[in-house]
Design an enzyme around this catalytic site. Structure first.
Site, mmCIF file in Angstrom:
data_model
loop_
_atom_site.group_PDB
_atom_site.id
_atom_site.type_symbol
_atom_site.label_atom_id
_atom_site.label_comp_id
_atom_site.label_asym_id
_atom_site.label_seq_id
_atom_site.Cartn_x
_atom_site.Cartn_y
_atom_site.Cartn_z
ATOM 1 N N ILE A 63 0.840 -1.194 0.000
ATOM 2 C CA ILE A 63 0.000 0.000 0.000
ATOM 3 C C ILE A 63 0.874 1.241 0.000
ATOM 4 C CG2 ILE A 63 -0.178 -0.019 2.539
ATOM 5 C CD1 ILE A 63 -3.071 1.183 2.045
ATOM 6 N N LYS A 64 0.447 2.225 -0.767
ATOM 7 C CA LYS A 64 1.072 3.543 -0.763
ATOM 8 C C LYS A 64 0.177 4.464 0.059
ATOM 9 C CE LYS A 64 2.291 7.441 -3.756
ATOM 10 N NZ LYS A 64 2.220 8.004 -5.131
ATOM 11 N N LEU A 65 0.725 5.000 1.145
ATOM 12 C CA LEU A 65 -0.054 5.834 2.055
ATOM 13 C C LEU A 65 0.227 7.310 1.786
ATOM 14 C CD1 LEU A 65 0.367 3.822 5.385
ATOM 15 C CD2 LEU A 65 -1.694 3.996 3.978
#
Length: 270
Positions: A117-119
């Site tokens: 995941i890219k936050l």
């Protein structure tokens, strides 16, 4: 460092887990079916990974019932995608939909073809809650990924909080700042490996402050494109309907202390 064959004005990625010549694609589709189609098209074009935002149309309905629709969306897309995919949590561009750690972990456990995941929500607490689970060997054992070489990784969407997020278990950052200050980003990444309390760690804190302040200026709408045009002669205008930054405002950005400090630091690196 993750190196990409993306266009020269694409975002650069820095990660602990190296894989050279990685090609990525992204999806901003508002439907499950179209996102799956885009993933197949990307795979045919040679992409190794896909990254998908949650759909944001009819956000009120999507967030009902603990975001079950969002969960089902990612599970369905991952199940039918021929390449591993990442979740892209970016509330500012998805009608305010902000995926929480419990939901993200539930999707990660249910969708073995999702590799991270890219936050871009900037929430270090959320990042910490996720890494405390997915970075454990027990997670990899109990919830193995479909592609062994694509384990679940948590990536910062901004480089301006990389140092604290690294302490919390982040695997790196995907940042636009590397477009015009790549040597600074690499140097910062190296410093982030330092032991807290050491001289190198103190330098990492100094560079973190330098980067955070400059990034705060650069991320303004149109700012990155303007900087690329002024510094390197490419970048063009933002995609419509976004408007390019006015020349007068661009002049002010170029004279911003934080931008000038960063560019001076960049020029001083070999």
């Amino acid at each position: 460092m993750i190196q990409s064959r993306a266009p020269k004005n694409a975002h650069c990625s820095y990660s602990q887990h190296e894989k050279p010549s990685m090609k990525r694609t992204s999806s901003m589709s508002r439907s499950t079916r179209e996102t799956i189609q885009l993933a197949h098209s990307a795979a045919k074009s040679g992409a190794d990974f896909a990254i998908a935002l949650p759909p944001g149309y009819y956000a009120g309905a999507l967030v009902a019932n603990y975001m079950l629709a969002i969960k089902n969306y990612f599970i369905k897309v991952a199940a039918e995608s021929p390449i591993p995919g990442m979740i892209y949590n970016f509330p500012a561009v998805t009608s305010g939909i902000d995926m929480q750690s419990d939901l993200i972990l539930s999707i990660a456990k249910s969708a073995p073809n999702i590799c991270g995941i890219k936050l871009t929500c900037g929430a270090v607490g959320k990042l910490t809650r996720i890494t405390s689970i997915v970075n454990e060997q027990s997670f990899a054992t109990e919830y193995p990924r479909k592609v062994e070489t694509a384990p679940f990784r948590v990536i910062d969407g901004f480089i301006d909080f990389l140092l604290p997020s690294m302490a919390a278990g982040s695997s790196g950052a995907i940042t636009g700042l590397a477009n015009f200050a790549p040597k600074t980003c690499v140097r910062f990444w190296e410093l982030c490996q330092a032991v807290p309390g050491s001289g190198s760690y103190a330098e990492a804190q100094r560079v973190q402050n330098l980067i955070a302040n400059a990034d705060g200026v650069a991320i303004k709408i149109g700012g990155m494109k303007m900087l690329l045009n002024r510094l390197f002669g490419y970048g063009g205008e933002p995609r419509r309907p976004l408007m390019p930054m006015e020349k007068e405002r661009g002049d002010l950005v170029m004279e911003e202390k934080y931008i000038k400090d960063l560019l001076e630091f960049e020029r001083g690196l070999k």
